[in-house]
Design a protein around this motif. Structure first.
Motif, PDB file in Angstrom:
ATOM      1  N   ASP A 151       0.837  -1.192   0.000  1.00  0.00           N
ATOM      2  CA  ASP A 151       0.000   0.000   0.000  1.00  0.00           C
ATOM      3  C   ASP A 151       0.873   1.244   0.000  1.00  0.00           C
ATOM      4  O   ASP A 151       2.043   1.189  -0.408  1.00  0.00           O
ATOM      5  CB  ASP A 151      -0.932  -0.012   1.214  1.00  0.00           C
ATOM      6  CG  ASP A 151      -0.166  -0.105   2.546  1.00  0.00           C
ATOM      7  OD1 ASP A 151       1.087   0.033   2.544  1.00  0.00           O
ATOM      8  OD2 ASP A 151      -0.818  -0.311   3.580  1.00  0.00           O
ATOM      9  N   GLN A 201      -3.648   8.556  -3.473  1.00  0.00           N
ATOM     10  CA  GLN A 201      -4.667   8.053  -4.397  1.00  0.00           C
ATOM     11  C   GLN A 201      -4.407   6.605  -4.816  1.00  0.00           C
ATOM     12  O   GLN A 201      -5.330   5.909  -5.235  1.00  0.00           O
ATOM     13  CB  GLN A 201      -4.740   8.955  -5.629  1.00  0.00           C
ATOM     14  CG  GLN A 201      -5.287  10.347  -5.323  1.00  0.00           C
ATOM     15  CD  GLN A 201      -5.439  11.189  -6.578  1.00  0.00           C
ATOM     16  OE1 GLN A 201      -6.041  10.767  -7.554  1.00  0.00           O
ATOM     17  NE2 GLN A 201      -4.886  12.393  -6.552  1.00  0.00           N
ATOM     18  N   SER A 236      -2.790   4.267  -2.710  1.00  0.00           N
ATOM     19  CA  SER A 236      -2.582   3.390  -1.560  1.00  0.00           C
ATOM     20  C   SER A 236      -3.588   2.246  -1.484  1.00  0.00           C
ATOM     21  O   SER A 236      -3.207   1.069  -1.417  1.00  0.00           O
ATOM     22  CB  SER A 236      -2.617   4.201  -0.270  1.00  0.00           C
ATOM     23  OG  SER A 236      -2.340   3.367   0.842  1.00  0.00           O
ATOM     24  N   ALA A 237      -4.875   2.557  -1.508  1.00  0.00           N
ATOM     25  CA  ALA A 237      -5.889   1.529  -1.297  1.00  0.00           C
ATOM     26  C   ALA A 237      -6.046   0.595  -2.487  1.00  0.00           C
ATOM     27  O   ALA A 237      -6.457  -0.560  -2.332  1.00  0.00           O
ATOM     28  CB  ALA A 237      -7.232   2.179  -0.973  1.00  0.00           C
ATOM     29  N   ILE A 238      -5.709   1.067  -3.692  1.00  0.00           N
ATOM     30  CA  ILE A 238      -5.941   0.259  -4.898  1.00  0.00           C
ATOM     31  C   ILE A 238      -4.680  -0.431  -5.400  1.00  0.00           C
ATOM     32  O   ILE A 238      -4.736  -1.216  -6.341  1.00  0.00           O
ATOM     33  CB  ILE A 238      -6.531   1.120  -6.034  1.00  0.00           C
ATOM     34  CG1 ILE A 238      -5.524   2.197  -6.486  1.00  0.00           C
ATOM     35  CG2 ILE A 238      -7.845   1.752  -5.603  1.00  0.00           C
ATOM     36  CD1 ILE A 238      -5.938   2.934  -7.757  1.00  0.00           C
TER      37      ILE A 238
END
Length: 262
Positions: A5, A30, A32-34
């Motif tokens: 992440d 933007q 990190s989560a994906i």
């Protein structure tokens, strides 16, 4: 899925200050989560594959502080090999994304692959989430996972860059990514092994590493005894694990200690 992440990205990328730091945090925030699920969806899902991907993109996007090349793109004007056949195409289709998508033809090609209007609206290629998908799509189309599986930095770089520009920089980030990934895997193994587990991996250092190195040396594995768990020690651990029917991850947890006789 390996849980990479924003923290992982920042562990690999150089750190900046001022406006550069703000730009980097905006992009990483933007992504990190994906980041992990996007990479996994393209089978960039092993430590070697992720490490090589990180080594390349970290160099190409200037340490995650930009998704658009700094030059104007004027140098690409009239480049028929890039499909720039209209006035202004050089600037319009300048390099954007984590791996610098360049030229009208490439924008058209990857727009079709991703069902995105990249040719009509080239600016969207600089969106961090879209730029990650473009980079992964390029990685897959060039079959770069195969070179990463062989840990072949030269081949990976040529597939990405066409040559070996920035090789030392790419190598530096590759090594940082390998250390960070070993740390992530080490935490997982430590949790599985229990509270009293001693887990060593790339990046570990100290007397316990020296003890491990001596045990490996006594069993005939060639490595330096320097209390520093680097690439040489990791290689020796992997060979020991292979020779003893263990998972070849280069991380010394309970099962590896037991086989060593500790």
């Amino acid at each position: 899925m390996i849980p990479v992440d924003g923290d992982f990205i920042l562990a690999v990328a150089p750190r900046f200050s001022g406006d550069k730091a703000e730009a980097q945090m905006r992009i990483v925030g933007q992504l990190s989560a994906i980041f992990a699920p996007t990479l996994a969806s393209y089978q960039i899902n092993t430590r070697l594959r992720i490490a090589h991907f990180m080594g390349q993109v970290t160099h190409e996007c200037a340490g995650f502080r930009t998704t658009e090349e700094f030059a104007s793109g004027a140098a690409y004007e009239g480049r028929s090999d890039l499909g720039n056949d209209q006035i202004g195409d050089g600037k319009r289709y300048k390099g954007r994304g984590l791996l610098q998508l360049t030229g009208r033809a490439n924008y058209r090609q990857y727009g079709k692959k991703l069902n995105l209007p990249l040719e009509d609206d080239p600016q969207i290629a600089a969106d961090p989430a879209i730029s990650l998908k473009i980079a992964c799509e390029y990685w897959r189309s060039r079959k770069i996972n195969a070179a990463a599986d062989l840990d072949d930095l030269i081949r990976v770089t040529k597939l990405v860059n066409g040559g070996t520009n920035g090789l030392d920089d790419r190598r530096k980030y590759l090594q940082k990514a390998k250390r960070a990934l070993a740390g992530i895997e080490g935490i997982r193994i430590a949790l599985n092994d229990g509270d009293n587990a001693v887990v060593l991996r790339r990046g570990s250092f100290g007397d316990k590493v020296g003890e491990l190195q001596k045990m490996l040396a006594d069993k005939g594995y060639v490595l330096s005894i320097d209390n520093d768990f680097g690439a040489g020690t990791e290689g020796a651990v992997i060979m020991f694990q292979k020779d003893n029917g263990l998972k070849e991850d280069g991380i010394v947890g309970k099962s590896t200690w037991q086989k060593l006789g500790a």
